[in-house]
Design a protein around this motif. Structure first.
Motif, PDB file in Angstrom:
ATOM      1  N   ALA A 182      -2.901  -2.568  -5.058  1.00 17.11           N
ATOM      2  CA  ALA A 182      -2.066  -3.094  -3.985  1.00 17.11           C
ATOM      3  C   ALA A 182      -2.422  -4.551  -3.711  1.00 17.11           C
ATOM      4  O   ALA A 182      -1.534  -5.395  -3.606  1.00 17.11           O
ATOM      5  N   SER A 183      -3.719  -4.863  -3.639  1.00 18.09           N
ATOM      6  CA  SER A 183      -4.064  -6.247  -3.323  1.00 18.09           C
ATOM      7  C   SER A 183      -3.695  -7.192  -4.464  1.00 18.09           C
ATOM      8  O   SER A 183      -3.397  -8.348  -4.230  1.00 18.09           O
ATOM      9  N   SER A 184      -3.651  -6.702  -5.715  1.00 14.59           N
ATOM     10  CA  SER A 184      -3.235  -7.564  -6.829  1.00 14.59           C
ATOM     11  C   SER A 184      -1.747  -7.859  -6.735  1.00 14.59           C
ATOM     12  O   SER A 184      -1.298  -8.961  -7.023  1.00 14.59           O
ATOM     13  N   ILE A 185      -0.988  -6.843  -6.337  1.00 16.14           N
ATOM     14  CA  ILE A 185       0.454  -7.032  -6.286  1.00 16.14           C
ATOM     15  C   ILE A 185       0.818  -8.021  -5.185  1.00 16.14           C
ATOM     16  O   ILE A 185       1.704  -8.860  -5.341  1.00 16.14           O
ATOM     17  N   ILE A 186       0.097  -7.927  -4.085  1.00 17.51           N
ATOM     18  CA  ILE A 186       0.390  -8.774  -2.938  1.00 17.51           C
ATOM     19  C   ILE A 186       0.402 -10.250  -3.318  1.00 17.51           C
ATOM     20  O   ILE A 186       1.181 -11.034  -2.808  1.00 17.51           O
ATOM     21  N   MET A 213       0.834  -1.202   0.000  1.00 21.11           N
ATOM     22  CA  MET A 213       0.000   0.000   0.000  1.00 21.11           C
ATOM     23  C   MET A 213       0.869   1.252   0.000  1.00 21.11           C
ATOM     24  O   MET A 213       0.534   2.254  -0.622  1.00 21.11           O
ATOM     25  N   ILE A 214       2.007   1.176   0.699  1.00 26.24           N
ATOM     26  CA  ILE A 214       2.917   2.324   0.693  1.00 26.24           C
ATOM     27  C   ILE A 214       3.492   2.502  -0.711  1.00 26.24           C
ATOM     28  O   ILE A 214       3.545   3.610  -1.237  1.00 26.24           O
ATOM     29  N   ASP A 215       3.851   1.395  -1.335  1.00 23.82           N
ATOM     30  CA  ASP A 215       4.433   1.463  -2.680  1.00 23.82           C
ATOM     31  C   ASP A 215       3.497   2.105  -3.688  1.00 23.82           C
ATOM     32  O   ASP A 215       3.936   2.812  -4.581  1.00 23.82           O
ATOM     33  N   VAL A 216       2.204   1.835  -3.580  1.00 18.62           N
ATOM     34  CA  VAL A 216       1.285   2.409  -4.573  1.00 18.62           C
ATOM     35  C   VAL A 216       0.819   3.800  -4.168  1.00 18.62           C
ATOM     36  O   VAL A 216      -0.092   4.352  -4.759  1.00 18.62           O
TER      37      VAL A 216
END
Lengths: 320, 788
Positions: B341-345, B313-316
C-alpha cells in the motif's frame, strides 16, 4: 538576627593565594564563559571571592537542584518542631491523593522515601529538566493528584532514582505540615534567621511551591546566600549561636542511604565532605576537615555543563 | 530505452551462471520449486544491484560487493522490493497507524484543528506528541500508554490468617521451582518456617512478606513478584495464567479509559470523535467517516493525504484492520500488503517493483483484486516482478520465468522464460504440469469420521470482531479454519484458543504475551495431552542462529568434530566448533562479514579478512570429517547433508542427525542450508523448520498441532508433500488445526470452520461448518466454490 560575614585573606587562613590567583587564567583557559561566581569561606571568613559576567556579591543566580537540599533542611526543621512526627510517616497523612488507594504501594510510601529518591514512582529520564512527563503534569490543575496517578515502578524504598516527583511531593508534604506553602516555611524558619533574601517561589495551580517552572527566577540566590546554607550545615545547624536545625537531623541527612552510597537526604556525599549540586554547574561544597565551604554559580544552558574542576583542581588544592 | 532488463551470468547462491531477460513495463512471475533460486535471482541479484546503482547515482552511498554475483545487468531502473523475510521483525508497540504514519498525520490534524473541551483547555497550544501514545509527552502516566493496568487482589491472598506461608498462592506456586528457594531463604533470614500460619507473623514480617525486605534476601515480596511477573514475564506462561486467573486483573486504565493518552488529548475532538475513536475504527469505516464529515473539517490537504493512504490500504485488502492494531498481531501477508500500500501511494512510474508472494494470506476472492492493483502498477509504466506460486497470479502475468528443475544444487538453471501459453507446453518444469492440468493435486475422497465424544468446545469467543461464538472443534482429525482476511480466523485461533489452552497445557511456544480472557470458556481439554503451536515467527533471535542450531543438529556435529582423533590430540573441545563460543572469529564474531559504517546510517559489508569469511578461527577450520570442515558442512543443503551423514559405511554417519534431516526434507526444506542465517529464512520456512523439529521427536498420540498457513511459499509439488505429512499426523491419532486459504489444503481437511462473511465489522460470524463436500454444497460458504 543575621549572619554577618567576616573577611580574611587566604594566607591568614592557610591557603595558597598564588594558586587561587590563577583561577582567572584557569577559567579563561578552559573557556568557562558561563561561570558567574566563585566563593571560598574558610574558618568562617570569606577569603576569596571572584565574579564574572558583571556579577557581584548581590547578584542572584539560578539555584536549580540546590533547592532539593534546601527542602531537606526544611524537613529537618519540621521534624524538630514536631510538625511532622517521624520520617516514616506515610505521605498519605499529608497528601489525601495518596490515601485513596490509587495504587497499593502508596500506603507504604513515606517521607524518608522522598528524601532518598526512592519513592518507586515511574520516571522517564529524558534530558534533565525537560522531562516529558513533568511537562504533561504542568498542564494539569492538580499536580499532586496527577503524580498519584503515575505508574509505580518499584516498591517504595527498594531503589534509588533521581527524579522531580519526589521533591515536588516533599514540598507539598512539608507545606501542608507547616500549614502554608514550603516557601513560607523556608522564609520564616530558614531564610530569615540566616539573612537570605529570596523572592517568592513559584507555585503550582494547586498551591504547591515548586521552582523549576515559570517564575523560577524568583528562587534565585546570591553566592553569599548559598555559602550561608553551607555554613549552617558545616556548623551542625547552629549559626550565630542560634539553633536552626537539630544536629541529630543534620547527621542523619548526611548519612549514605541504602540504595545509593553517595546520596543522603537530598544531599550529595563526597569522599571528604558534603555537597549540593544544581543543573548547569551550581555547587556548594562543604569540607569539614578544612573547615571550608566553596560555592560556584553559573548560567545554566541546555548543554548541562559542569565545572567540577574549579573546586577540585584549584580551590581544594589551594589549602596549604 | 531498453525494452528488457538483461542479466548475464547470474551466479549468486545456487544460480548456475544463467542469462535472463525480463521485459520492462510488464508483469513477470518468477516461479519454481522452493529453493530453486527464485529469491536469489529476484532479491539477491536484481534488487541488490538496482539498489546499489540507484544509491550510487544519488550519491548517498557507495557499496562494494564482497564478490561479483553476475557478469552484467542492463536496463535497470530504480528498484523497490517488498520482502517478507525482512519486514517480519517489528517493535511490539508499533501499530498499523504508526507504521503507515497515518497515526502521525491524525496527530497533526488533532493538534492543529482539534476542538478542545473548554473544561480542559489550558490556553496553551497543543503539540503533535500529545496525541501519540508512544511518546512520553503523550502517554497516559498511569498505564504508560498501554491502555491497560494490572492489579492484584491482595485481600484474596492475605485475608485468611490460617494459611501457611507455603500455601499462600494457588497450587503452591510460591513454593515451587525457583520461588521455593527464595521463600526458604526469606524464612530462614526472618526466623520463620514455611509451615507457619500467616496470623503468627508480626507486622514487620508480614510487610516484608508482602512487599519484600529491601534486598536482605532474594525474595522480592509476594506482590512485587506477582506484578513483575505479569509485566515482564518473570513467571512462566502457565503459572501466569493460573495466578492471573486467581488474583490478577488486567483492566482498561481508569485514568485514560484505555486510550493510553493524556488528559488534553482525550478531550480534543474532530467532528465529535477523539483520536482514539478514530484509531479504533476499521479502516473502511474511518475512510467513510472522513468522507462524510468532509465539509465540516479543516486541514483539507492533510485529510486528502490521509484519504489517499486509506484508499490504498482498502484496495490491497486491509479494510478490516484498525490503525490501533499492533503490527506483531498481523499475518505475514497483511504486513506485506501494508508495505505494498505504501509503495502504491507514491504514484511513481518507471520503477521496478519486486514482490515476494504478494497473494499470501488472501482469500481466493481477494486475490483477483490484488492482481488488478498490481496490473494497474504495470499500466502506469512500472515493471513488476513477483516471486509467486499462485495459479491465478501466474495466469495474469505477461511473462513467466521458471527456475529449477529442483532445489539447492539440483536447481538454479533457467528452465523457461516466455509467455504463459508457451509455459504450458514446457516439459522440464515442475510447475507447468499442474497448471496445464496434466498433474492434479491429490484430494482426499474419504473423510475421517468425527467422534462426537471427542470435541474441543470454545464458548463465548468475543475478541476483536468475534460475535460471542460457540465453536465445537472435532479432535483426532484435520480441521481447517477458513475465511476472508479479517473475518476473525487469527482472533479466534491465536487470539482466543491458544491463550486459553495455555492456561491448562504446556504449550511449545515462545514468549508470547499472555492475554486474559476470563469470559471465554473451554471444555474438552482432557482429550489433549500436548498442544504445539507452530507459527511463522523467526527461529531464534541471535545473529548466529540457523536451522542446525534450532533443530539441535549442530550440537551433534560439534561433538562429532570434537571426537575426531585430530581434535583429541590437540585437545579441542566441542566449543571450538561453535560460532558463539571459542570457535567464532575474534574479528567478525562469527558474522563472516564486517560492517563498515560509511555515514548517514549506511553500511558496507566486506568479507572478514581475519577468518576469510568463514566466521571460524583457523584452528576450527583445520579439523575435517571426511574431508569437510565445519564451514563446509554448514554450507550444505539439507539434501546434501543427508548424503553426507546418511551413509552407514562412512565415518560421518549419524542416525539422529539423519532422522532430523529426513524430516526437514519431508516438509519441503531439502534445499535449505544447515547454516543459513535466521534473517534470510522466510516465515513459511521458519514454520516448517519448527514443524520438522517437532516431527523429528518421539511420535505421540493425542497432540494438538496448530498451524498458520503452512503452505506459504511452497510450490505445488512441495505443498503436496506437506499435506501428506499433516494427514499422517491425524492418522497417528493427533489433531491438526490449520488456518488456510489454499483450497488444496482445505480440500484435504476432514472438517472446515468458515468465518465471515466479510472482514472487520462485516465479519466475526461462523458462516459454514462441515466437510469440504458439505461446504461445496453450502450456498452460504464462500470458500466452498473454490474447493476441489
Amino acid at each position: 538576627m543575621n549572619l554577618e560575614w567576616q573577611y580574611s585573606t587566604p594566607q591568614a587562613e592557610g591557603m595558597d593565594a598564588e594558586m587561587l590567583g590563577d583561577l582567572d587564567y584557569f577559567i579563561k583557559q578552559k573557556r568557562y564563559r558561563l561561570v558567574n561566581s566563585v566563593l571560598v569561606v574558610k574558618n568562617g571568613k570569606i577569603v576569596f571571592e571572584r565574579y564574572y559576567n558583571k556579577y557581584n556579591e548581590n547578584t542572584r543566580n539560578n539555584i536549580k537542584s540546590i533547592w532539593k537540599s534546601i527542602l531537606s533542611l526544611l524537613t529537618g526543621i519540621c521534624l524538630d518542631k514536631g510538625m511532622i512526627r517521624s520520617l516514616d510517616e506515610p505521605i498519605g497523612d499529608y497528601l489525601p491523593a495518596f490515601q485513596t488507594g490509587v495504587h497499593p504501594y502508596h500506603k507504604a510510601l513515606t517521607i524518608r522515601h522522598l528524601l532518598t529518591m526512592s519513592s518507586g514512582i515511574f520516571w522517564n529520564g529524558g534530558v534533565h529538566y525537560h522531562c516529558p512527563m513533568v511537562e504533561q503534569m504542568k498542564r494539569t490543575r492538580d499536580w499532586i493528584a496527577h503524580v498519584a496517578d503515575v505508574a509505580m515502578k518499584d516498591y517504595p524504598g527498594s531503589s534509588y532514582v533521581y527524579k522531580e516527583w519526589d521533591v515536588l511531593l516533599l514540598s507539598a508534604v512539608i507545606g501542608n505540615a507547616f500549614g502554608n506553602t514550603s516557601y513560607e516555611l523556608c522564609e520564616q524558619l530558614l531564610y530569615k534567621p540566616l539573612g537570605i533574601s529570596s523572592g517568592r517561589w513559584a507555585e503550582s495551580p494547586c498551591g504547591v511551591s515548586y521552582t523549576v517552572m515559570k517564575g523560577e527566577e524568583h528562587s534565585n540566590l546570591s553566592a553569599r546566600d548559598l555559602a550561608k546554607i553551607g555554613f549552617l550545615v558545616l556548623n551542625n545547624g547552629i549559626v550565630e549561636g542560634q539553633r536552626i536545625v537539630s544536629e541529630h537531623y543534620i547527621k542523619e541527612m548526611l548519612r549514605p542511604n541504602d540504595n545509593n552510597s553517595s546520596y543522603g537526604y537530598l544531599w550529595w556525599i563526597l569522599e571528604n565532605g558534603y555537597a549540593c549540586r544544581g543543573f548547569g554547574g551550581q555547587e556548594i561544597n562543604i569540607l569539614p576537615k578544612q573547615n571550608m565551604i566553596t560555592v560556584i554559580q553559573a548560567t545554566p544552558t541546555s548543554s548541562s555543563k559542569t565545572y567540577g574542576d574549579i573546586h577540585k583542581e584549584i580551590l581544594e588544592k589551594s589549602v596549604v | 530505452m531498453n525494452k528488457f532488463i538483461e542479466i548475464k551470468g547470474a551466479r549468486v547462491h545456487n544460480l548456475k551462471n544463467i542469462d535472463i531477460r525480463i521485459p520492462r513495463g510488464k508483469l513477470t512471475v518468477i516461479t519454481g520449486v522452493s529453493g530453486s533460486g527464485k529469491s536469489s535471482l529476484a532479491f539477491d541479484t536484481l534488487y541488490e544491484e538496482g539498489k546499489r546503482r540507484y544509491l550510487m547515482f544519488s550519491g548517498t552511498q557507495f557499496m562494494v560487493d564482497a564478490a561479483p554475483t553476475f557478469d552484467q545487468i542492463t536496463g535497470l531502473a530504480p528498484t523497490v522490493a517488498v520482502e517478507q523475510r525482512i519486514i517480519r521483525q517489528s517493535n511490539p508497540r508499533s501499530t498499523v497507524g504508526t507504521r503507515t504514519k497515518i497515526g502521525n498525520m491524525l496527530a497533526v490534524l488533532f493538534a492543529t484543528y482539534g476542538k478542545r473541551d473548554p473544561n480542559y483547555d489550558d490556553g496553551l497550544s497543543l503539540s503533535m506528541d500529545m496525541f501519540l501514545r508512544n511518546s512520553p509527552k503523550g502517554m497516559c502516566v498511569k498505564c504508560l500508554g498501554n491502555g491497560n493496568v494490572y492489579s492484584i487482589n491482595e485481600d484474596k491472598i492475605f485475608s485468611d490468617g490460617r494459611t501457611q506461608l507455603k500455601d499462600l498462592l494457588v497450587e503452591r506456586l510460591l513454593y515451587r521451582g525457583g520461588a521455593r528457594k527464595r521463600l526458604d531463604e526469606f524464612c530462614s533470614y526472618h526466623g520463620l518456617t514455611v509451615t507457619q500460619p500467616l496470623h503468627t507473623l508480626n507486622n514487620e514480617q508480614l510487610l516484608a512478606l508482602k512487599y519484600g525486605d529491601h534486598g536482605k534476601t532474594s525474595f522480592q515480596g509476594v506482590i512485587p513478584w506477582l506484578l513483575n511477573g505479569f509485566k515482564y514475564g518473570e513467571i512462566s506462561g502457565r503459572q501466569n495464567g493460573i495466578l492471573s486467573e486467581a488474583y490478577g486483573k488486567k483492566e482498561p486504565c481508569s485514568k485514560c479509559g484505555g486510550a493510553g493518552l493524556g488528559e488534553q488529548a482525550m478531550h480534543t475532538t474532530i467532528a465529535g470523535k477523539t483520536i482514539t475513536d478514530l484509531e479504533n475504527m476499521y479502516i473502511r469505516d474511518l475512510n467513510d467517516f472522513l468522507t462524510k464529515e468532509n465539509s465540516e473539517l479543516f486541514g483539507m490537504t492533510l485529510i486528502n493525504e490521509i484519504h489517499l493512504k486509506l484508499d490504498c490500504m482498502i484496495d490491497v485488502g486491509l479494510h478490516h484492520l484498525s490503525l490501533s492494531r499492533p503490527v506483531p498481531t498481523l499475518s505475514g501477508g497483511e504486513i506485506q500488503r501494508l508495505f505494498l500500500a505504501s509503495s502504491i501511494i507514491a504514484q511513481m512510474d518507471s520503477i521496478i517493483f519486486i514482490f515476494d508472494e504478494p497473494t499470501i494470506g488472501l482469500h481466493e476472492i481477494e486475490k483477483a483484486k490484488l492482481i488488478q492493483i498490481i496490473q494497474n502498477l504495470v499500466n502506469r509504466g512500472n515493471t513488476v516482478i513477483a516471486v509467486e506460486h499462485d495459479e491465478n497470479f501466474m495466469r495474469a502475468a505477461d511473462y513467466i520465468i521458471d527456475l529449477g528443475p529442483d532445489a539447492g544444487i539440483f536447481g538454479g538453471h533457467r528452465i523457461f522464460q516466455g509467455s504463459f501459453d508457451d509455459f504450458m507446453t514446457c516439459e522440464l518444469s515442475r510447475t507447468s504440469p499442474y497448471l496445464a492440468d496434466q498433474k492434479k493435486l491429490q484430494v482426499k475422497q474419504t473423510y475421517s469420521k468425527i467422534n462426537p465424544e471427542k470435541m474441543l468446545t470454545i464458548e463465548n469467543a468475543c475478541l476483536h470482531n468475534l460475535r460471542h461464538l460457540t465453536v465445537r472443534i472435532p479432535l483426532g482429525v484435520m480441521v481447517g479454519i477458513a475465511g476472508v482476511s479479517g473475518s476473525g480466523k487469527s482472533s479466534f485461533i491465536s487470539g482466543t484458543l491458544v491463550p486459553k489452552l495455555k492456561e491448562f497445557l504446556t504449550i511449545t511456544d515462545e514468549d508470547e504475551e499472555t492475554v486474559f480472557l476470563s469470559d471465554v470458556r473451554v471444555s474438552g481439554i482432557e482429550h489433549i495431552k500436548k498442544c504445539l503451536v507452530i507459527d511463522q515467527k523467526p527461529i531464534g533471535r541471535s545473529r548466529t542462529s540457523c536451522p542446525a542450531t534450532y533443530t539441535g543438529i549442530y550440537d551433534r556435529i560439534r561433538k562429532m568434530f570434537a571426537s575426531t582423533s585430530d581434535s583429541i590430540e590437540r585437545g579441542y573441545g566441542a566449543g571450538l566448533f561453535s560460532l558463539n563460543s571459542e570457535g567464532g572469529c575474534r574479528q567478525c564474531k562469527g558474522d563472516q562479514v564486517i560492517k563498515y559504517h560509511v555515514g548517514f546510517g549506511n553500511y558496507i559489508e566486506q568479507n572478514c579478512d581475519a577468518c576469510g569469511g568463514t566466521g571460524f578461527i583457523e584452528e576450527a577450520m583445520e579439523i575435517t570429517i571426511e574431508g569437510k570442515n565445519i564451514r563446509q558442512i554448514l554450507e550444505m543443503s539439507v539434501s546434501e547433508a543427508i548424503d553426507f551423514f546418511g551413509n552407514e559405511e562412512r565415518a560421518a554417519y549419524d542416525k539422529n542427525i539423519c532422522h532430523l534431516l529426513f524430516t526437514l526434507e519431508r516438509v519441503g526444506l531439502g534445499y535449505i542450508k544447515l547454516g543459513q542465517q535466521t534473517p534470510t529464512i522466510s516465515g513459511g520456512e521458519s514454520q516448517r523448520i519448527k514443524l520438522a523439529k517437532e516431527l523429528g521427536k518421539q511420535s505421540g498420540k493425542d497432540r494438538l498441532y496448530i498451524l498458520d498457513e503452512p503452505t506459504t511459499g511452497l510450490s505445488f509439488s512441495d505443498s503436496e508433500k506437506l499435506i501428506k505429512l499433516m494427514l499422517e499426523l491425524t492418522e497417528n491419532g493427533n489433531s491438526v488445526i490449520v488456518t488456510e486459504h489454499d483450497p488444496a489444503v482445505l480440500s484435504n481437511c476432514d472438517y472446515i470452520i468458515e468465518l465471515g462473511p466479510g472482514g472487520g465489522s462485516d465479519g466475526g460470524f461462523i458462516i459454514a461448518l462441515g466437510s469440504p463436500e458439505q461446504l461445496k454444497r453450502n450456498e452460504k460458504s464462500i470458500i466452498g466454490r473454490y474447493l476441489r
